[in-house]
Scaffold this active site. Structure first.
Site, mmCIF file in Angstrom:
data_model
loop_
_atom_site.group_PDB
_atom_site.id
_atom_site.type_symbol
_atom_site.label_atom_id
_atom_site.label_comp_id
_atom_site.label_asym_id
_atom_site.label_seq_id
_atom_site.Cartn_x
_atom_site.Cartn_y
_atom_site.Cartn_z
ATOM 1 N N PRO A 1 -9.978 -16.818 -45.780
ATOM 2 C CA PRO A 1 -10.407 -15.728 -44.908
ATOM 3 C C PRO A 1 -11.865 -15.289 -45.079
ATOM 4 C CG PRO A 1 -8.963 -14.899 -46.639
ATOM 5 C CD PRO A 1 -8.972 -16.376 -46.768
ATOM 6 N N LYS B 1 -12.697 -16.590 -39.963
ATOM 7 C CA LYS B 1 -12.683 -17.604 -38.902
ATOM 8 C C LYS B 1 -11.296 -17.952 -38.346
ATOM 9 C CE LYS B 1 -16.897 -18.330 -38.201
ATOM 10 N NZ LYS B 1 -17.021 -16.979 -37.677
ATOM 11 N N TYR C 1 -21.360 -17.091 -38.773
ATOM 12 C CA TYR C 1 -20.485 -15.909 -38.836
ATOM 13 C C TYR C 1 -20.199 -15.355 -37.436
ATOM 14 C CZ TYR C 1 -18.242 -11.829 -40.881
ATOM 15 O OH TYR C 1 -17.311 -10.891 -41.253
ATOM 16 N N TYR D 1 -19.533 -7.803 -48.401
ATOM 17 C CA TYR D 1 -18.959 -8.904 -49.181
ATOM 18 C C TYR D 1 -19.645 -8.861 -50.556
ATOM 19 C CZ TYR D 1 -17.116 -11.056 -44.848
ATOM 20 O OH TYR D 1 -16.439 -11.311 -43.671
ATOM 21 N N HIS E 1 -20.375 -4.666 -34.571
ATOM 22 C CA HIS E 1 -21.217 -4.700 -35.772
ATOM 23 C C HIS E 1 -22.402 -5.641 -35.559
ATOM 24 C CE1 HIS E 1 -18.246 -3.054 -38.998
ATOM 25 N NE2 HIS E 1 -18.271 -2.313 -37.910
HETATM 26 P P1 RFL Z 1 0.198 -17.098 -36.460
HETATM 27 O O1 RFL Z 1 -0.460 -15.806 -36.320
HETATM 28 O O2 RFL Z 1 0.753 -17.488 -37.773
HETATM 29 O O3 RFL Z 1 1.377 -17.111 -35.382
HETATM 30 C C1 RFL Z 1 2.380 -18.112 -35.367
HETATM 31 C C2 RFL Z 1 3.614 -17.521 -34.709
HETATM 32 O O4 RFL Z 1 4.619 -18.535 -34.620
HETATM 33 C C3 RFL Z 1 5.853 -17.998 -35.055
HETATM 34 N N1 RFL Z 1 6.702 -19.125 -35.515
HETATM 35 C C4 RFL Z 1 7.706 -19.649 -34.792
HETATM 36 N N2 RFL Z 1 8.201 -19.338 -33.593
HETATM 37 C C5 RFL Z 1 9.256 -20.070 -33.141
HETATM 38 N N3 RFL Z 1 9.831 -21.087 -33.863
HETATM 39 C C6 RFL Z 1 9.343 -21.428 -35.057
HETATM 40 N N4 RFL Z 1 9.895 -22.437 -35.763
HETATM 41 C C7 RFL Z 1 8.240 -20.694 -35.584
HETATM 42 N N5 RFL Z 1 7.527 -20.768 -36.748
HETATM 43 C C8 RFL Z 1 6.598 -19.805 -36.679
HETATM 44 C C9 RFL Z 1 5.484 -17.008 -36.145
HETATM 45 O O5 RFL Z 1 6.503 -16.039 -36.373
HETATM 46 C C10 RFL Z 1 4.219 -16.394 -35.541
HETATM 47 O O6 RFL Z 1 4.507 -15.294 -34.726
HETATM 48 O O7 RFL Z 1 -0.735 -18.305 -35.982
HETATM 49 P P2 RFL Z 1 -1.900 -18.374 -34.852
HETATM 50 O O8 RFL Z 1 -1.385 -17.803 -33.561
HETATM 51 O O9 RFL Z 1 -2.411 -19.743 -34.892
HETATM 52 O O10 RFL Z 1 -3.016 -17.348 -35.347
HETATM 53 C C11 RFL Z 1 -3.737 -17.610 -36.519
HETATM 54 C C12 RFL Z 1 -4.176 -16.295 -37.171
HETATM 55 O O11 RFL Z 1 -3.048 -15.457 -37.290
HETATM 56 C C13 RFL Z 1 -4.827 -16.511 -38.538
HETATM 57 O O12 RFL Z 1 -5.681 -17.622 -38.492
HETATM 58 C C14 RFL Z 1 -5.643 -15.290 -39.013
HETATM 59 O O13 RFL Z 1 -4.814 -14.197 -39.257
HETATM 60 C C15 RFL Z 1 -6.436 -15.614 -40.263
HETATM 61 N N6 RFL Z 1 -7.173 -14.474 -40.809
HETATM 62 C C16 RFL Z 1 -8.373 -14.072 -40.251
HETATM 63 N N7 RFL Z 1 -8.867 -14.699 -39.154
HETATM 64 C C17 RFL Z 1 -10.021 -14.251 -38.540
HETATM 65 O O14 RFL Z 1 -10.445 -14.846 -37.543
HETATM 66 N N8 RFL Z 1 -10.725 -13.157 -39.029
HETATM 67 C C18 RFL Z 1 -10.294 -12.473 -40.113
HETATM 68 O O15 RFL Z 1 -10.900 -11.466 -40.458
HETATM 69 C C19 RFL Z 1 -9.098 -12.947 -40.798
HETATM 70 N N9 RFL Z 1 -8.635 -12.305 -41.873
HETATM 71 C C20 RFL Z 1 -6.675 -13.774 -41.911
HETATM 72 C C21 RFL Z 1 -7.434 -12.696 -42.427
HETATM 73 C C22 RFL Z 1 -5.434 -14.119 -42.501
HETATM 74 C C23 RFL Z 1 -4.972 -13.398 -43.586
HETATM 75 N N10 RFL Z 1 -3.711 -13.771 -44.100
HETATM 76 C C24 RFL Z 1 -2.654 -12.872 -44.322
HETATM 77 C C25 RFL Z 1 -3.347 -15.179 -44.177
HETATM 78 C C26 RFL Z 1 -6.986 -11.993 -43.521
HETATM 79 C C27 RFL Z 1 -5.767 -12.344 -44.120
HETATM 80 C C28 RFL Z 1 -5.349 -11.560 -45.331
HETATM 81 C C1 PHB Z 2 -10.407 -8.009 -42.500
HETATM 82 O O1 PHB Z 2 -10.895 -6.935 -42.096
HETATM 83 O O2 PHB Z 2 -9.172 -8.170 -42.642
HETATM 84 C C2 PHB Z 2 -11.311 -9.120 -42.852
HETATM 85 C C3 PHB Z 2 -12.663 -9.007 -42.590
HETATM 86 C C4 PHB Z 2 -13.516 -10.051 -42.937
HETATM 87 C C5 PHB Z 2 -13.009 -11.179 -43.533
HETATM 88 C C6 PHB Z 2 -11.651 -11.292 -43.776
HETATM 89 C C7 PHB Z 2 -10.795 -10.261 -43.442
HETATM 90 O O3 PHB Z 2 -13.860 -12.168 -43.877
#
Ligand code: RFL
Ligand code: PHB
Length: 393
Positions: free
Chosen positions: A296, A300, A388, A204, A76
Site C-alpha cells: 500500500p 496504487k 504518485y 510518510y 491534495h
Molecule cells: P476487492 O476490493 O478485494 O474486491 C473483490 C470483491 O470480490 C468478492 N469476492 C467474490 N465474490 C463472488 N465469488 C467469489 N468467489 C469471490 N471472492 C471474492 C469480495 O468479497 C470483494 O467484494 O478487489 P478490487 O475490486 O480489485 O479492488 C482492489 C482494492 O480493493 C485494493 O487494491 C485496495 O484496497 C488496495 N489499497 C489501496 N489502494 C489504493 O489505490 N490506495 C490506497 O491508499 C490503498 N490503501 C489498500 C490500502 C489496501 C489495504 N489492505 C487492507 C489490503 C490500504 C490497506 C490497508
Molecule cells: C490510506 O489513507 O488508507 C492510505 C493512504 C496512503 C497510502 C496507503 C493508505 O499510501
C-alpha cells in the site's frame, strides 16, 4: 434444476473493480450482472484505500458517481516525507500539474452501489460457490448458489473482479499462468479514529523504529499506519501504544499535531507484491486485485483496479458498438504495461521508507543516501510525484 439467466457481461466481485466496470457498462447501455460472495453491509463497511489519482476521479466522473466525492473529497497538492526529523514536501501540483484526492474506498463503494441499484442494475449479494465454465467458447457461463437455489448465468464475457482470494485467477489454464511475487517481512497496523488529522497533507515517515504514515478520511477522521512485525497480534497494540508509537515515528520539525482518541477500526495487513499473467483467456478477463497486488505504500491498489477497468470497459464497448475485438485481444498486455510500472513504484517506495535492514548495513546506507537525494533533488522529487499522481492511461 437450476434457474437460468442471460446477460452480456458476468462480473464476479462487488469491490471497486467489479462495481466500477458494471457502472461504466451500464451508462453505455451494456448489461451486466454482479455476483458478490459477501453481504452488502459487509462490502460497504470494509475499510481500505484512501488516495485517488486524478485519472481515477475522471473515471468515476464518467461513471456518474462523483457528486459526493466532489463535495467531500479532499484535493491534495502534495505530500510529505519525514526523515531524520526533517519534513520534505513533494509538491505534486508544481512538479506535475496534477493532484490526488483523499476519499475513502468505503465511500466510493457506497456511491457505486447506490448508483448501480438506482439504475436498475443487478447485484446478487451472498452468491455462493461461484464457478466459471466454457471460457473458450462464445457462451461462457457462471454457476452459483443463492438462497439455497442453484443458478446459471449465460454470458458473452466474464470479468473476474473477485480480488486476491477469488476464484477467477485459477480458472485460467495452469499451463499459461505465471506468477511473480515478493512477500515483505513486515505488515501495516492501521488505526482509524474520529480525530482531526495531524497535518493538511499525508506524511510518510521513515524512522529507525519503522515506517509510519499519517493519512486521513475527512477533516474529522484520521487514518494512521505503523510498520509492524508479521507475527505481531492486534491484542499487543492497545490504542495508547499505537498513539505513542506514532508520536515517536512521526516526530519531525515542525512537529505534527497528533490528536489521539479511541480507535473505530484496527487491523494488520501483510505487504505483498504480486502479478499473475496473462490477465485474460478466451472470454475471461481479470481486473484489479484478482490479477495483481501492490504493497500500500504508493497508494496504487485501488487506482490500478480503476485503470484495468478503464481498458476493459473500452474494449467491451468497442466489441458491442463497433464490432471491433482488437482492444479485447490486447487487453491483458495493455493493462500489464501499466501494472508493472505501478508495481515498480510501490516496491520502490516500500523499500525506500520501511525499516528493512540493520542500521549498520550497506543497504541501510543506500537507503539513507536515496532519501537524502530525494530531499535535495527536484528531479528525484518529480519522479516520485509523477508516479504518485498516476501515470496516464
Ligand atoms: P476487492 O476490493 O478485494 O474486491 C473483490 C470483491 O470480490 C468478492 N469476492 C467474490 N465474490 C463472488 N465469488 C467469489 N468467489 C469471490 N471472492 C471474492 C469480495 O468479497 C470483494 O467484494 O478487489 P478490487 O475490486 O480489485 O479492488 C482492489 C482494492 O480493493 C485494493 O487494491 C485496495 O484496497 C488496495 N489499497 C489501496 N489502494 C489504493 O489505490 N490506495 C490506497 O491508499 C490503498 N490503501 C489498500 C490500502 C489496501 C489495504 N489492505 C487492507 C489490503 C490500504 C490497506 C490497508
Ligand atoms: C490510506 O489513507 O488508507 C492510505 C493512504 C496512503 C497510502 C496507503 C493508505 O499510501
Amino acid at each position: 434444476m437450476s434457474k437460468r439467466q442471460r446477460t452480456q457481461v458476468g462480473i464476479i466481485g462487488a469491490g471497486p473493480a467489479g462495481l466500477l466496470l458494471a457502472r461504466l457498462l451500464q451508462v453505455q447501455g451494456i448489461e451486466s450482472v454482479v455476483l458478490e460472495a459477501r453481504t452488502r453491509d459487509y462490502v460497504e463497511a470494509r475499510i481500505r484505500a484512501g488516495v485517488l489519482e486524478q485519472g481515477t476521479v475522471a473515471l468515476l466522473e464518467e461513471a456518474g458517481v462523483t457528486e459526493r466525492l466532489r463535495r467531500e473529497g479532499l484535493v491534495h497538492d502534495g505530500a510529505e516525507i519525514a526523515v531524520g526529523g526533517r519534513r520534505v514536501r513533494i509538491d505534486f501540483r508544481a512538479l506535475t500539474g496534477k493532484t490526488v484526492t483523499v476519499y475513502g474506498q468505503t465511500e466510493i463503494t457506497r456511491d457505486l452501489i447506490a448508483a448501480r441499484l438506482a439504475g436498475d442494475g443487478a447485484i446478487i449479494w451472498q452468491a455462493a460457490d461461484v464457478a466459471i465454465h466454457d471460457i473458450e467458447t462464445a457462451r461462457p457461463r457462471l454457476t452459483y448458489k443463492h438462497a439455497g437455489t442453484a443458478h446459471e448465468l449465460v454470458c458473452d464475457f466474464i470479468a473476474g473482479c473477485d480480488g486476491f482470494h477469488g476464484v477467477s485467477r485459477s480458472a485460467l489454464p495452469d499451463s499459461s499462468r505465471q506468477t511473480f511475487e515478493r512477500v515483505y517481512p513486515f505488515g501495516w497496523l492501521g488505526i482509524l479514529a474520529d480525530v482531526a488529522p495531524c497535518s493538511d497533507e499525508l506524511i510518510y515517515a521513515h524512522h529507525d523504529r519503522g515506517f509510519a504514515l499519517a493519512s486521513m478520511r475527512s477533516p474529522t477522521r484520521s487514518r494512521y499506519y505503523v510498520q509492524c512485525g508479521l507475527d505481531e497480534k492486534l491484542e499487543e497494540w492497545p490504542d495508547e501504544r499505537i498513539w505513542r508509537e506514532l508520536e515517536i515515528r512521526l516526530d519531525c520539525d515542525p512537529p505534527p499535531n497528533i490528536t489521539t482518541g479511541p480507535s473505530i477500526e484496527k487491523s494488520i495487513a501483510p505487504l505483498r507484491s504480486f502479478v499473475s499473467t496473462p490477465m485474460q483467456h478466451g472470454r475471461l478477463f481479470l481486473a484489479g486485485d484478482a490479477a495483481h497486488i501492490v504493497p500500500p505504500t504508493g497508494a496504487k491498489g485501488l487506482n490500478l483496479a480503476a485503470s484495468d477497468v478503464h481498458y476493459l470497459s473500452r474494449a467491451l464497448l468497442a466489441h458491442y458498438k463497433k464490432q471491433d475485438d482488437g482492444l479485447l485481444g490486447a487487453y491483458g498486455e495493455t493493462a500489464l504495461a501499466r501494472v508493472w510500472k505501478a508495481e515498480r513504484f510501490s516496491w520502490w517506495m516500500t523499500t525506500l521508507l520501511h525499516k528493512l535492514h540493520d542500521k549498520t548495513s550497506f543497504e541501510a546506507q543506500m537507503q539513507r543516501a536515496e532519501l537524502d537525494y530525494l530531499a535535495s533533488s527536484r528531479a528525484a522529487q518529480t519522479v516520485l510525484a509523477e508516479n504518485y499522481v498516476g501515470l496516464p492511461f
